[in-house]
Design a protein around this motif. Structure first.
Motif, PDB file in Angstrom:
ATOM      1  N   ASP A 119     -98.136 -11.979 -56.194  1.00  0.00           N
ATOM      2  CA  ASP A 119     -97.007 -12.550 -55.450  1.00  0.00           C
ATOM      3  C   ASP A 119     -95.745 -12.335 -56.281  1.00  0.00           C
ATOM      4  O   ASP A 119     -95.648 -12.831 -57.408  1.00  0.00           O
ATOM      5  CB  ASP A 119     -97.212 -14.047 -55.196  1.00  0.00           C
ATOM      6  N   LEU A 120     -94.790 -11.599 -55.734  1.00  0.00           N
ATOM      7  CA  LEU A 120     -93.584 -11.274 -56.489  1.00  0.00           C
ATOM      8  C   LEU A 120     -92.447 -10.991 -55.515  1.00  0.00           C
ATOM      9  O   LEU A 120     -92.640 -10.283 -54.519  1.00  0.00           O
ATOM     10  CB  LEU A 120     -93.830 -10.045 -57.377  1.00  0.00           C
ATOM     11  N   VAL A 121     -91.285 -11.553 -55.788  1.00  0.00           N
ATOM     12  CA  VAL A 121     -90.097 -11.323 -54.964  1.00  0.00           C
ATOM     13  C   VAL A 121     -89.029 -10.639 -55.817  1.00  0.00           C
ATOM     14  O   VAL A 121     -88.705 -11.113 -56.918  1.00  0.00           O
ATOM     15  CB  VAL A 121     -89.541 -12.643 -54.381  1.00  0.00           C
ATOM     16  N   ILE A 122     -88.515  -9.516 -55.328  1.00  0.00           N
ATOM     17  CA  ILE A 122     -87.437  -8.795 -55.996  1.00  0.00           C
ATOM     18  C   ILE A 122     -86.223  -8.858 -55.077  1.00  0.00           C
ATOM     19  O   ILE A 122     -86.221  -8.251 -53.991  1.00  0.00           O
ATOM     20  CB  ILE A 122     -87.825  -7.332 -56.270  1.00  0.00           C
ATOM     21  N   ARG A 123     -85.226  -9.594 -55.496  1.00  0.00           N
ATOM     22  CA  ARG A 123     -84.050  -9.797 -54.639  1.00  0.00           C
ATOM     23  C   ARG A 123     -83.195  -8.534 -54.576  1.00  0.00           C
ATOM     24  O   ARG A 123     -83.263  -7.681 -55.458  1.00  0.00           O
ATOM     25  CB  ARG A 123     -83.238 -10.988 -55.147  1.00  0.00           C
ATOM     26  N   ARG A 124     -82.380  -8.472 -53.529  1.00  0.00           N
ATOM     27  CA  ARG A 124     -81.543  -7.315 -53.307  1.00  0.00           C
ATOM     28  C   ARG A 124     -80.606  -7.084 -54.504  1.00  0.00           C
ATOM     29  O   ARG A 124     -79.896  -7.998 -54.939  1.00  0.00           O
ATOM     30  CB  ARG A 124     -80.718  -7.528 -52.037  1.00  0.00           C
ATOM     31  N   GLY A 125     -80.640  -5.874 -55.053  1.00  0.00           N
ATOM     32  CA  GLY A 125     -79.784  -5.524 -56.178  1.00  0.00           C
ATOM     33  C   GLY A 125     -80.305  -5.987 -57.524  1.00  0.00           C
ATOM     34  O   GLY A 125     -79.656  -5.755 -58.547  1.00  0.00           O
ATOM     35  N   GLU A 126     -81.480  -6.616 -57.566  1.00  0.00           N
ATOM     36  CA  GLU A 126     -82.039  -7.124 -58.828  1.00  0.00           C
ATOM     37  C   GLU A 126     -82.777  -5.998 -59.554  1.00  0.00           C
ATOM     38  O   GLU A 126     -83.366  -5.106 -58.936  1.00  0.00           O
ATOM     39  CB  GLU A 126     -82.997  -8.280 -58.542  1.00  0.00           C
ATOM     40  N   HIS A 127     -82.773  -6.073 -60.883  1.00  0.00           N
ATOM     41  CA  HIS A 127     -83.471  -5.106 -61.723  1.00  0.00           C
ATOM     42  C   HIS A 127     -84.601  -5.840 -62.445  1.00  0.00           C
ATOM     43  O   HIS A 127     -84.341  -6.696 -63.297  1.00  0.00           O
ATOM     44  CB  HIS A 127     -82.516  -4.471 -62.740  1.00  0.00           C
ATOM     45  N   VAL A 128     -85.847  -5.505 -62.115  1.00  0.00           N
ATOM     46  CA  VAL A 128     -87.013  -6.219 -62.634  1.00  0.00           C
ATOM     47  C   VAL A 128     -87.850  -5.266 -63.476  1.00  0.00           C
ATOM     48  O   VAL A 128     -88.198  -4.162 -63.029  1.00  0.00           O
ATOM     49  CB  VAL A 128     -87.869  -6.801 -61.491  1.00  0.00           C
ATOM     50  N   ALA A 129     -88.172  -5.694 -64.695  1.00  0.00           N
ATOM     51  CA  ALA A 129     -89.052  -4.929 -65.582  1.00  0.00           C
ATOM     52  C   ALA A 129     -90.454  -5.519 -65.511  1.00  0.00           C
ATOM     53  O   ALA A 129     -90.637  -6.721 -65.681  1.00  0.00           O
ATOM     54  CB  ALA A 129     -88.529  -4.961 -67.011  1.00  0.00           C
ATOM     55  N   ILE A 130     -91.457  -4.671 -65.261  1.00  0.00           N
ATOM     56  CA  ILE A 130     -92.859  -5.093 -65.237  1.00  0.00           C
ATOM     57  C   ILE A 130     -93.459  -4.768 -66.605  1.00  0.00           C
ATOM     58  O   ILE A 130     -93.474  -3.615 -67.023  1.00  0.00           O
ATOM     59  CB  ILE A 130     -93.650  -4.370 -64.136  1.00  0.00           C
ATOM     60  N   THR A 131     -93.901  -5.789 -67.302  1.00  0.00           N
ATOM     61  CA  THR A 131     -94.457  -5.607 -68.642  1.00  0.00           C
ATOM     62  C   THR A 131     -95.942  -5.976 -68.634  1.00  0.00           C
ATOM     63  O   THR A 131     -96.431  -6.598 -67.699  1.00  0.00           O
ATOM     64  CB  THR A 131     -93.725  -6.485 -69.667  1.00  0.00           C
ATOM     65  N   GLY A 132     -96.617  -5.594 -69.697  1.00  0.00           N
ATOM     66  CA  GLY A 132     -98.032  -5.919 -69.807  1.00  0.00           C
ATOM     67  C   GLY A 132     -98.783  -4.802 -70.509  1.00  0.00           C
ATOM     68  O   GLY A 132     -98.266  -3.681 -70.666  1.00  0.00           O
ATOM     69  N   PRO A 133    -100.014  -5.068 -70.946  1.00  0.00           N
ATOM     70  CA  PRO A 133    -100.796  -4.060 -71.671  1.00  0.00           C
ATOM     71  C   PRO A 133    -101.212  -2.914 -70.750  1.00  0.00           C
ATOM     72  O   PRO A 133    -101.167  -3.023 -69.521  1.00  0.00           O
ATOM     73  CB  PRO A 133    -102.017  -4.852 -72.155  1.00  0.00           C
ATOM     74  N   THR A 144     -92.936   3.521 -37.536  1.00  0.00           N
ATOM     75  CA  THR A 144     -91.760   4.175 -36.947  1.00  0.00           C
ATOM     76  C   THR A 144     -90.470   3.398 -37.173  1.00  0.00           C
ATOM     77  O   THR A 144     -89.403   3.858 -36.778  1.00  0.00           O
ATOM     78  CB  THR A 144     -91.977   4.347 -35.432  1.00  0.00           C
ATOM     79  N   VAL A 145     -90.578   2.222 -37.822  1.00  0.00           N
ATOM     80  CA  VAL A 145     -89.388   1.397 -38.038  1.00  0.00           C
ATOM     81  C   VAL A 145     -88.524   2.026 -39.131  1.00  0.00           C
ATOM     82  O   VAL A 145     -89.016   2.382 -40.204  1.00  0.00           O
ATOM     83  CB  VAL A 145     -89.776  -0.041 -38.429  1.00  0.00           C
ATOM     84  N   THR A 146     -87.242   2.174 -38.859  1.00  0.00           N
ATOM     85  CA  THR A 146     -86.291   2.721 -39.837  1.00  0.00           C
ATOM     86  C   THR A 146     -85.323   1.625 -40.251  1.00  0.00           C
ATOM     87  O   THR A 146     -84.660   1.031 -39.406  1.00  0.00           O
ATOM     88  CB  THR A 146     -85.515   3.907 -39.242  1.00  0.00           C
ATOM     89  N   ARG A 147     -85.271   1.359 -41.534  1.00  0.00           N
ATOM     90  CA  ARG A 147     -84.370   0.331 -42.044  1.00  0.00           C
ATOM     91  C   ARG A 147     -83.044   0.969 -42.454  1.00  0.00           C
ATOM     92  O   ARG A 147     -82.998   2.160 -42.816  1.00  0.00           O
ATOM     93  CB  ARG A 147     -84.983  -0.399 -43.238  1.00  0.00           C
ATOM     94  N   PRO A 148     -81.959   0.207 -42.447  1.00  0.00           N
ATOM     95  CA  PRO A 148     -80.669   0.751 -42.904  1.00  0.00           C
ATOM     96  C   PRO A 148     -80.742   1.118 -44.386  1.00  0.00           C
ATOM     97  O   PRO A 148     -81.401   0.440 -45.181  1.00  0.00           O
ATOM     98  CB  PRO A 148     -79.703  -0.404 -42.675  1.00  0.00           C
ATOM     99  N   ALA A 149     -80.087   2.204 -44.751  1.00  0.00           N
ATOM    100  CA  ALA A 149     -80.076   2.614 -46.150  1.00  0.00           C
ATOM    101  C   ALA A 149     -79.366   1.569 -46.997  1.00  0.00           C
ATOM    102  O   ALA A 149     -78.464   0.861 -46.523  1.00  0.00           O
ATOM    103  CB  ALA A 149     -79.392   3.968 -46.290  1.00  0.00           C
ATOM    104  N   GLY A 150     -79.778   1.479 -48.263  1.00  0.00           N
ATOM    105  CA  GLY A 150     -79.163   0.519 -49.168  1.00  0.00           C
ATOM    106  C   GLY A 150     -80.210  -0.218 -49.975  1.00  0.00           C
ATOM    107  O   GLY A 150     -81.413  -0.045 -49.763  1.00  0.00           O
ATOM    108  N   PRO A 151     -79.763  -1.010 -50.929  1.00  0.00           N
ATOM    109  CA  PRO A 151     -80.722  -1.727 -51.776  1.00  0.00           C
ATOM    110  C   PRO A 151     -81.547  -2.726 -50.968  1.00  0.00           C
ATOM    111  O   PRO A 151     -80.983  -3.565 -50.262  1.00  0.00           O
ATOM    112  CB  PRO A 151     -79.839  -2.426 -52.808  1.00  0.00           C
ATOM    113  N   PRO A 152     -82.887  -2.660 -51.041  1.00  0.00           N
ATOM    114  CA  PRO A 152     -83.731  -3.562 -50.253  1.00  0.00           C
ATOM    115  C   PRO A 152     -84.094  -4.822 -51.025  1.00  0.00           C
ATOM    116  O   PRO A 152     -83.957  -4.895 -52.255  1.00  0.00           O
ATOM    117  CB  PRO A 152     -84.971  -2.715 -50.005  1.00  0.00           C
ATOM    118  N   GLU A 153     -84.569  -5.819 -50.280  1.00  0.00           N
ATOM    119  CA  GLU A 153     -85.229  -6.979 -50.878  1.00  0.00           C
ATOM    120  C   GLU A 153     -86.722  -6.790 -50.651  1.00  0.00           C
ATOM    121  O   GLU A 153     -87.154  -6.507 -49.526  1.00  0.00           O
ATOM    122  CB  GLU A 153     -84.754  -8.283 -50.242  1.00  0.00           C
TER     123      GLU A 153
END
Length: 517
Positions: free
Chosen positions: A323-337, A294-303
């Motif tokens: 284990d992976l951290v994606i910082r707020r506003g970061e663009h992360v590409a997941i690669t692999g076979p 039921t928790v509602t977070r504020p809209a916007g880019p999350p971490e």
């Protein structure tokens, strides 16, 4: 065991027929022992043989009728499913047909493997206690060895079925897009891909058959040695005169009957393993989005933080302690076979798959505690195959929202396609985007994502897969408009898509390499 309508009544009927068969086996053994020891052909033996034939015929009729009704119900259930059409086609044809061996072969054999050995042991206790003890000591060896080999066969059968359903789905997609593939000269490449998938399925089938043959060898060897352990003492005791000929012959006739149902059940299990896997998939409840908290977070880019996330599908690990951290506003590409768990990672973040272990934190809050509907409203998602429904182009882009459809279409380079349609945005398309090419369907999906102008999170699952270069560039140009000021995570095979990321994270075998966060 999968639950089928009428299955309980069916098992009760099999139990009754099995109990009658066990009684007939005892009568037949008694009559055969009398015949072989010079007692003549008695009425008991003839009645027992006739009764066994009638029971076998009755069981065949009962199993055939139940299987036909159950398979008709399964087909109706599958045809009403909203799953991928290729997977449903494979399940309705190959999958449902494969359940015949399970419903008409393995289940009746399983019931007999419980009732007949018990009846035989009870009769042997009253006839020759020594032989009964040998049977009791050796009989469990058959299910033990069958379970050891069966555990290995189960995993291989599930892999074989998964490859078959994947092959069916991909083949149907290829046939649907054949005009587009021919137009852009990709038909030969797709044919090679389908051939490679077919070869993988053939290899998995041969691997499963090798295990099945090994199981038959083990079961036959255990049963033969067990009967030999009974026959040798019987022979010596018969020579010593401590055992009558009738008793010895009765034991020798009854002993194989104790092992026969178990051997038959073990052999039929492997023939029915594929059908059992298909039955489980057909009866599995539809995958529903997790309701969440039921928790509602504020809209916007999350971490976002993946903390030891693992996902298992049965015995197969799709993700292992990620284990992976994606910082707020970061663009992360997941690669692999292919098959390394990239799409599963996105499914976990969308809440469609619940981690077997670990957790996903969004701004420090467990994803499972968030209001799932609100979380999805703040997410723009572009999958490999956008799901389109029967309706207008505008309805497919807006999805019930008040989005600026023309602006989203322009950003996705879809406006030229819309201009060629008879009624523009009001043009109706068929289910699954019938009437549009693969590239056009992908651009409708991109326009849908672009229409989510207030979304703080962007998820892209290889949006340019199977597209020609011109369409790919149009999709990439439109995708760039999604990224500024937002957190983004996307699966990338092509370098052009990975180049839009601020960093790339490899995923190999469901794991992120040590030291990469």
């Amino acid at each position: 065991m999968p639950s089928l309508p009428g299955l309980r009544r069916y098992l009760v009927l099999l139990g009754i027929l099995g109990a009658l068969t066990a009684g007939v086996v005892l009568l037949q053994a008694e009559g055969l022992a009398t015949l072989l020891t010079g007692g003549g052909l008695g009425v008991t033996f003839l009645v027992a043989v006739g009764a066994r034939v009638l029971l076998t015929l009755g069981q065949n009729v009962a199993t055939g009728r139940f299987a036909a009704g159950a398979q008709a119900g399964l087909r109706r259930r599958l045809l009403s499913s909203t799953d991928d059409a290729g997977v449903v086609t494979t399940q309705v044809t190959k999958g449902v047909d494969a359940t015949t061996a399970y419903l008409t072969g393995y289940l009746p054999a399983l019931v007999l493997s419980v009732l007949v050995p018990v009846a035989v042991v009870v009769r042997l206790v009253t006839t020759d206690l020594t032989s009964a003890l040998i049977v009791v000591a050796t009989l469990p060896l058959i299910p033990v060895f069958a379970a050891l080999v069966g555990a290995r066969a189960k995993a291989r059968t599930e892999r074989q079925w998964a490859l078959l359903t994947r092959l069916g789905g991909h083949f149907l997609d290829a046939v649907r897009g054949l005009p587009t593939l021919k137009l852009f000269g990709r038909a030969r490449a797709q044919a090679q891909h389908v051939r490679a998938m077919a070869d993988a399925h053939a290899d998995a089938t041969l691997s499963t058959l090798r295990v099945a043959f090994l199981s038959s060898l083990v079961l036959e060897l255990v049963a033969t040695l067990s009967i030999a352990l009974i026959a040798m003492p019987i022979g010596f005791r018969l020579l010593e005169g401590s055992l009558t000929a009738h008793t010895a012959m009765l034991v020798l006739v009854l002993a194989p009957e104790a092992y026969l149902p178990l051997r038959a059940a073990g052999a039929k299990f492997h023939a029915a393993a594929e059908g059992l896997t298909a039955l489980r998939e057909a009866l599995a409840p539809p995958v529903r989005a997790r309701q969440g908290g039921t928790v509602t977070r504020p809209a916007g880019p999350p971490e976002i933080e993946f903390d030891g996330v693992s996902v298992h599908y049965g015995e197969v690990a799709a993700l292992s302690e990620v284990d992976l951290v994606i910082r707020r506003g970061e663009h992360v590409a997941i690669t692999g076979p292919s098959g390394s768990g990239k799409s599963t990672l996105l499914a976990v973040l969308l809440g469609f798959v619940t981690p077997t272990a670990g957790r996903v934190l969004v701004d420090g809050v467990d994803l499972r505690s968030l209001d799932h509907a609100a979380w999805l409203r703040d997410t723009a998602w572009l999958p490999q195959r956008p799901t389109l429904f029967s309706g207008t182009v505008a309805e497919n882009i807006a999805l019930g929202s008040s989005a600026d459809v023309p602006a989203a279409a322009r950003a996705a380079a879809l406006d030229d396609v819309v201009a060629e349609l008879p009624e523009g945005h009001a043009t109706r398309i068929g289910e699954l985007g019938a009437g549009l090419s693969a590239g056009q369907r992908q651009r409708v999906g991109l326009a849908r994502a672009l229409a989510r102008t207030d979304a703080g999170l962007v998820l892209l699952d290889e949006p340019t897969a199977r597209l020609d270069r011109g369409t790919e560039q149009a999709v990439l140009d439109g995708t760039k408009a999604l990224l500024p000021g937002r957190t983004a995570l996307f699966v990338a095979h092509h370098p052009a898509l990975a180049a839009m990321a601020t960093r790339s994270v490899p995923l190999v075998g469901g794991r992120v390499p040590t030291g990469v966060r």
